[in-house]
Design an enzyme around this catalytic site. Structure first.
Site, PDB file in Angstrom:
ATOM      1  NE  ARG A  84      46.322  32.086  43.967  1.00 58.94           N
ATOM      2  CZ  ARG A  84      45.378  32.913  44.419  1.00 58.94           C
ATOM      3  NH1 ARG A  84      44.104  32.719  44.099  1.00 58.94           N
ATOM      4  NH2 ARG A  84      45.689  33.913  45.197  1.00 58.94           N
ATOM      5  CB  THR A  99      35.736  33.749  45.394  1.00 60.63           C
ATOM      6  OG1 THR A  99      36.826  34.633  45.116  1.00 60.63           O
ATOM      7  CG2 THR A  99      36.298  32.397  45.744  1.00 60.63           C
ATOM      8  CG  ASP A 125      44.968  37.322  46.005  1.00 57.77           C
ATOM      9  OD1 ASP A 125      44.414  38.386  46.326  1.00 57.77           O
ATOM     10  OD2 ASP A 125      44.364  36.232  45.994  1.00 57.77           O
ATOM     11  CB  SER A 172      44.958  31.513  47.325  1.00 55.69           C
ATOM     12  OG  SER A 172      43.575  31.334  47.511  1.00 55.69           O
ATOM     13  CB  SER A 173      42.447  33.319  51.847  1.00 57.86           C
ATOM     14  OG  SER A 173      43.412  34.281  52.164  1.00 57.86           O
ATOM     15  N   GLY A 228      37.596  36.242  50.393  1.00 55.90           N
ATOM     16  CA  GLY A 228      38.934  36.792  50.608  1.00 55.90           C
ATOM     17  C   GLY A 228      39.592  36.123  51.800  1.00 55.90           C
TER      18      GLY A 228
HETATM   19  N1  GLU Z   1      41.671  36.096  45.575  1.00 52.90           N
HETATM   20  C1  GLU Z   1      41.250  35.543  46.831  1.00 52.90           C
HETATM   21  C2  GLU Z   1      42.058  34.325  47.168  1.00 52.90           C
HETATM   22  O1  GLU Z   1      42.514  33.653  46.324  1.00 52.90           O
HETATM   23  C3  GLU Z   1      39.802  35.189  46.833  1.00 52.90           C
HETATM   24  C4  GLU Z   1      38.961  36.413  46.677  1.00 52.90           C
HETATM   25  C5  GLU Z   1      37.569  36.310  47.234  1.00 52.90           C
HETATM   26  O2  GLU Z   1      37.222  35.337  47.894  1.00 52.90           O
HETATM   27  O3  GLU Z   1      36.794  37.222  46.989  1.00 52.90           O
HETATM   28  O4  GLU Z   1      42.228  34.038  48.307  1.00 52.90           O
END
Ligand code: GLU
Length: 620
Positions: A150, A439, A479, A503-504, A526
């Protein structure tokens, strides 16, 4: 403040399973960028032929490279193979990974080759200017490793970096372009760490497919074209304007050849020297210069920040879901914990008797998701800065208690977080990373049965829009929570120097009671990633669906906001009125997941690529 002690990098599935058995007594449009148009085509499923036309190297037949794969993705049935397999978001990347697997490379080797190709052909989604999380399953020992790449905030970051002088928060799209949003990239350090432990082929060899594509060029795919066309920031910066637009300022068309000589040069250097070539010297200097000189939004990154970056091997987060053992990535991503909270709450009920797309299934899963997101928003952040009560959050007894809050025929409305610890304040209404157009996820099983689940990201589509030596820098710092305090309490996910934003991303591995691999999967999207992954696990395991059908299944999610989201244009919309009658506020929106999954069953590998993006599953 330090979080949990990170004692061991890996986790022996059998030992951890024994431990847990004791404890186990128990799109475009919706997340629309303001001022941009979302052409529907960008998220519609290309047919396999379309995909191949767009992304196939010249001289190859539509779906087969010179070393023909045994099978290719079809819309409704999983791709089958018996030796090895890869599912990735672009055919070029899947082919690069397959060629590495055929050359005797490990799952990690194939992941590196495929990831580098994604940097070339899917520049909007991921790359060496960003970060990611990689889960690894070792067939011989049953061990599961979790690698954290990360991004970190530079030393100059402050908790109120996204606030205005008048105390209000800046808008998301005001801070995305330029340098302020850029975190120190972590992908390359993480790939090198994983390669040191699980690589078989030489590091430099893994760069060959990406160097070839970057220097010879590739054809712009429909999705890449649509995303260039709708973007309102790319033209603000000379490097991206030149690369993505023609002399008249029009987005380069579908099928136009993009050559990225600077990226090929960067890859040659990193192939030769290793990740150090990126984290110090000329490339690091150029990154720091691009960030600090950016207009608008200059940031404060230095070469020292890059030199100090460390990828981390962390303990995976694992728990039982019925007879399966689910392992995900721990903090700083909320993915592993939140997926497992949803599953842990749901295992108090027999989901197998419910039908996919039925009111009961959608209602129960959405309500479990509400409860899980309430905890996520309060308790999960970078474990080096915030104590994250991981074990208590996934404790089966705790989750069984949470499940009792779900009523059979009425939504609970906004869920409150559980009383776990005093913790930090809720993030409130801000949902980071909710845009979901960037992503990428790669799932791989090699011929030894080792597996990888790798999710990587530059956050927003095209990240910060800053391009350095052919790669785009992320905007992952958005984020973080923009508002660092809520009432009198500090927000867990507030920004800080050296901190990783929450993050997700949810790369996930599932094994059975004998410690054998069952599933490798993950998705972009996301915060919706969590819902996509949890539902696909349920579809595959509880409903015993073909893995491609599980990926295709219409989406729905409730992230403990007002709305229960249903995927626009799918059969699930039929539930709108019954959900509304049960108190759900229903919103329909495109839900552009990019699920890539491999299921292992009876010695067979079954691979799925998400029809909502441009990927394929390939295997032998
Ligand atoms: N920045 C998001 C995360 O780390 C991911 C963004 C996406 O999936 O478009 O959770």
């Amino acid at each position: 403040m330090t979080g949990r002690t990170q004692k061991s990098a890996g986790m022996d599935v059998f030992k951890s399973r024994a431990f847990l058995v004791i404890a186990f007594a128990g799109a475009l449009a919706a997340c629309q960028t303001p001022g941009t148009q979302a052409p529907d085509q960008a998220q519609q499923a290309p047919s396999p032929a379309q995909t191949s036309d767009a992304a196939q190297p010249e001289g190859a037949s539509p779906v087969q490279s010179s070393a023909a794969p045994a099978s290719v993705a079809r819309p409704r049935a999983a791709v089958r193979a018996s030796k090895h397999m890869i599912a990735a978001a672009n055919p070029h990347a899947a082919r690069a990974g397959l060629s590495v697997l055929r050359a005797g490379g490990s799952a990690v080797d194939a992941a590196i080759a495929a990831q580098l190709v994604l940097n070339v052909v899917e520049p909007q989604s991921s790359g060496i200017g960003g970060g990611g999380f990689l889960m690894h399953f070792s067939a011989a020992s049953g061990a599961i490793d979790a690698f954290d790449g990360r991004e970190t905030a530079p030393a100059t970051a402050t908790a109120d970096m996204f606030m205005k002088a008048d105390g209000s928060r800046r808008k998301f799209h005001d801070v995305v372009p330029g340098g302020i949003s850029v975190g120190v990239p972590g992908l390359l350090r993480m790939l090198q760490l994983a390669h040191a432990k699980h690589g078989k082929l030489a590091w430099a060899k893994l760069f060959e497919p990406a160097i070839k594509l970057a220097s010879e060029g590739f054809k712009i795919s429909p999705r890449l074209h649509a995303l260039i066309k709708r973007d309102r920031h790319l033209k603000k910066f000379a490097a991206t304007r030149k690369y993505f637009f023609d002399a008249d300022g029009e987005a380069k068309p579908v099928g136009a050849r993009l050559i990225n000589a600077p990226l090929a040069d960067s890859f040659r250097l990193i192939a030769l020297i290793g990740a150090d070539a990126f984290y110090s010297g000329g490339i690091a200097q150029d990154i720091a210069r691009a960030v600090t000189a950016a207009q608008p939004n200059p940031g404060g990154m230095t070469v020292k920040d890059l030199e100090n970056y460390k990828a981390v091997a962390r303990p995976p987060v694992c728990s039982f879901y019925r007879k399966w053992f689910v392992c995900g990535m721990g903090p700083p991503t909320s993915g592993g914990i939140t997926v497992q909270q949803i599953l842990g709450i749901l295992q108090t009920r027999d989901l197998a008797v419910l039908k996919a797309n039925s009111f009961d299934a959608v209602h129960f899963i959405a309500e479990a998701s509400r409860l899980a997101f309430a905890d996520r928003n309060r308790y999960i952040a970078d474990p080096e800065f915030q104590e994250v009560p991981v074990n208590r959050l996934i404790d089966p007894g705790y989750l069984a208690g949470r499940a009792k809050l779900i009523r059979a025929d009425q939504s609970m409305g906004k869920a409150e977080p559980g009383q776990i610890s005093s913790g930090s304040a809720d993030l409130g209404s801000q949902m980071e990373g909710a845009k979901g157009l960037s992503t990428s996820h790669i799932s791989i099983v090699d011929s030894d049965g080792n597996a990888v689940a790798l999710t990587s990201s530059i956050e927003n589509a095209f990240g910060s829009r800053l391009m350095v030596r052919g790669f785009l820098l992320n905007n992952q710092l958005t984020d973080f929570a923009f508002v660092p305090v809520a009432g009198s309490r500090a927000v867990a996910n507030r920004a800080g120097p050296g901190k990783r934003p929450r993050s997700s991303m949810s790369p996930t591995l599932v094994v059975d009671g004998a410690g054998k691999l069952v599933l490798s999967l993950g998705s972009p999207g996301g915060t919706s990633i969590i819902g996509y992954v949890a539902k696909t696990i349920i579809a595959a395991l509880d409903w015993d669906m073909d893995i491609q059908a599980a990926v295709d299944l219409p989406h729905f999610i409730n992230r403990n906001g007002a709305a229960t989201d249903l995927e626009r244009g799918t059969a699930i919309i039929a539930l709108k009125s019954s959900l509304e009658a049960a108190g759900h506020k229903v919103r329909t929106r495109p839900m552009t997941s990019g699920l890539h999954a491999i299921r292992v069953r009876g010695g067979q590998l079954m691979g799925a690529a998400d029809p909502r993006r441009e990927g394929v599953a390939l295997g032998d």
